[in-house]
Write a protein that holds these residues in place. Structure first.
Motif, short mmCIF file in Angstrom:
data_model
loop_
_atom_site.label_atom_id
_atom_site.label_comp_id
_atom_site.label_asym_id
_atom_site.label_seq_id
_atom_site.Cartn_x
_atom_site.Cartn_y
_atom_site.Cartn_z
N SER A 136 3.63 -17.80 -33.36
CA SER A 136 3.83 -18.46 -32.26
C SER A 136 2.91 -19.51 -31.96
CB SER A 136 4.13 -17.48 -30.98
OG SER A 136 4.45 -18.38 -29.86
N LYS A 137 3.35 -20.87 -31.60
CA LYS A 137 2.27 -22.03 -31.34
C LYS A 137 2.63 -22.22 -29.87
CE LYS A 137 2.13 -23.49 -35.90
NZ LYS A 137 2.53 -24.55 -36.88
N GLY A 138 3.22 -21.37 -29.04
CA GLY A 138 3.60 -21.53 -27.77
C GLY A 138 5.14 -21.79 -27.57
N VAL A 139 5.47 -21.96 -26.33
CA VAL A 139 6.82 -22.36 -26.00
C VAL A 139 7.20 -23.92 -26.07
CG1 VAL A 139 8.61 -22.32 -24.06
CG2 VAL A 139 6.88 -20.33 -24.15
N VAL A 140 8.12 -24.05 -26.67
CA VAL A 140 8.84 -25.50 -27.03
C VAL A 140 9.83 -25.42 -25.93
CG1 VAL A 140 9.70 -27.12 -28.51
CG2 VAL A 140 8.04 -25.48 -29.41
N GLY A 141 9.70 -26.29 -25.09
CA GLY A 141 10.72 -26.49 -23.88
C GLY A 141 11.22 -27.83 -23.75
N LYS A 142 12.68 -28.20 -23.93
CA LYS A 142 13.22 -29.06 -23.99
C LYS A 142 14.21 -29.32 -22.96
CE LYS A 142 13.52 -28.74 -28.41
NZ LYS A 142 14.30 -29.05 -29.91
N HIS A 143 13.93 -30.22 -21.74
CA HIS A 143 14.81 -30.22 -20.76
C HIS A 143 15.78 -31.64 -20.69
CE1 HIS A 143 15.49 -28.95 -16.16
NE2 HIS A 143 16.53 -29.23 -16.88
N VAL A 144 17.14 -31.92 -20.83
CA VAL A 144 17.53 -32.85 -20.78
C VAL A 144 18.65 -32.57 -19.34
CG1 VAL A 144 19.36 -34.57 -21.99
CG2 VAL A 144 17.70 -33.25 -23.12
N TYR A 145 18.59 -33.71 -18.54
CA TYR A 145 19.53 -33.53 -17.42
C TYR A 145 19.82 -34.98 -16.94
CZ TYR A 145 15.07 -34.44 -15.13
OH TYR A 145 13.58 -35.00 -14.80
N GLY A 146 20.82 -35.08 -16.18
CA GLY A 146 21.23 -36.35 -15.69
C GLY A 146 22.36 -36.34 -14.65
N ARG B 191 9.12 -29.41 -21.36
CA ARG B 191 8.66 -28.20 -20.70
C ARG B 191 7.85 -27.38 -21.45
NH1 ARG B 191 12.73 -27.17 -16.57
NH2 ARG B 191 11.20 -25.60 -15.67
N SER B 192 7.07 -27.92 -22.44
CA SER B 192 6.39 -26.90 -23.49
C SER B 192 5.40 -26.53 -22.81
CB SER B 192 6.17 -27.68 -24.55
OG SER B 192 7.24 -28.34 -25.29
N SER B 193 4.60 -25.35 -23.47
CA SER B 193 3.47 -24.68 -22.91
C SER B 193 2.11 -25.39 -23.41
CB SER B 193 3.43 -23.25 -23.30
OG SER B 193 3.54 -22.86 -24.60
N ASP B 194 2.23 -26.16 -24.57
CA ASP B 194 1.07 -26.36 -24.93
C ASP B 194 0.93 -28.14 -25.00
OD1 ASP B 194 0.23 -24.18 -26.06
OD2 ASP B 194 1.20 -24.37 -27.86
#
Length: 130
Positions: free
Chosen positions: A12-22, A127-130
């Motif tokens: 794991s290299k951390g959380v990869v967070g992607k947030h798309v909203y509209g 929204r990633s941790s790194d």
């Protein structure tokens, strides 16, 4: 809490967070009142986003001069949500995923194309941790 599926032997290299909203404006109110259609949208959107569907819940709100539907798809990687206000022809869409494999933009675009708004705005957040 969102979990990122791990491939055996990967680190794991951390959380990869992607947030798309509209926000979607000028949507046909009849579509925004169709709970089963909206549920089918989030189910298909999960498939398109390449995420793992856990459960779909929906709620219809009726009271006074306000009405609407909220649909929430819980996915292993986070969530997909649609909230509607038919009397205003307005909806919000929220696709938040974790993991390199997920494609929230594709899911968001799928939902927008299905709802056919007169116009919309889309936002992206890392929204990633790194």
């Amino acid at each position: 809490m969102s979990l990122t599926p791990q491939v055996e032997g990967s680190r794991s290299k951390g959380v990869v967070g992607k947030h798309v909203y509209g926000n979607l404006y000028g949507v046909d109110p009849n579509i925004l009142r169709n709970e089963w259609f909206l549920r089918s949208l989030v189910i298909k959107a999960a498939e398109i986003a390449n995420v793992h569907l856990v459960e779909v819940k929906s709620w219809r709100f009726i009271g006074g001069d306000k009405e609407g539907i909220s649909v929430l798809a819980l996915v292993l990687e986070s969530h997909i949500a649609i909230h509607t206000w038919p009397e205003y022809g307005f909806a919000t869409v929220d696709v938040y995923t974790c993991g390199d494999h997920s494609m929230p933009e594709k899911a968001f675009n799928y939902i927008v194309n299905a709802l056919r708004p007169a116009r919309y705005v889309m936002f992206n957040a890392d929204r990633s941790s790194d």
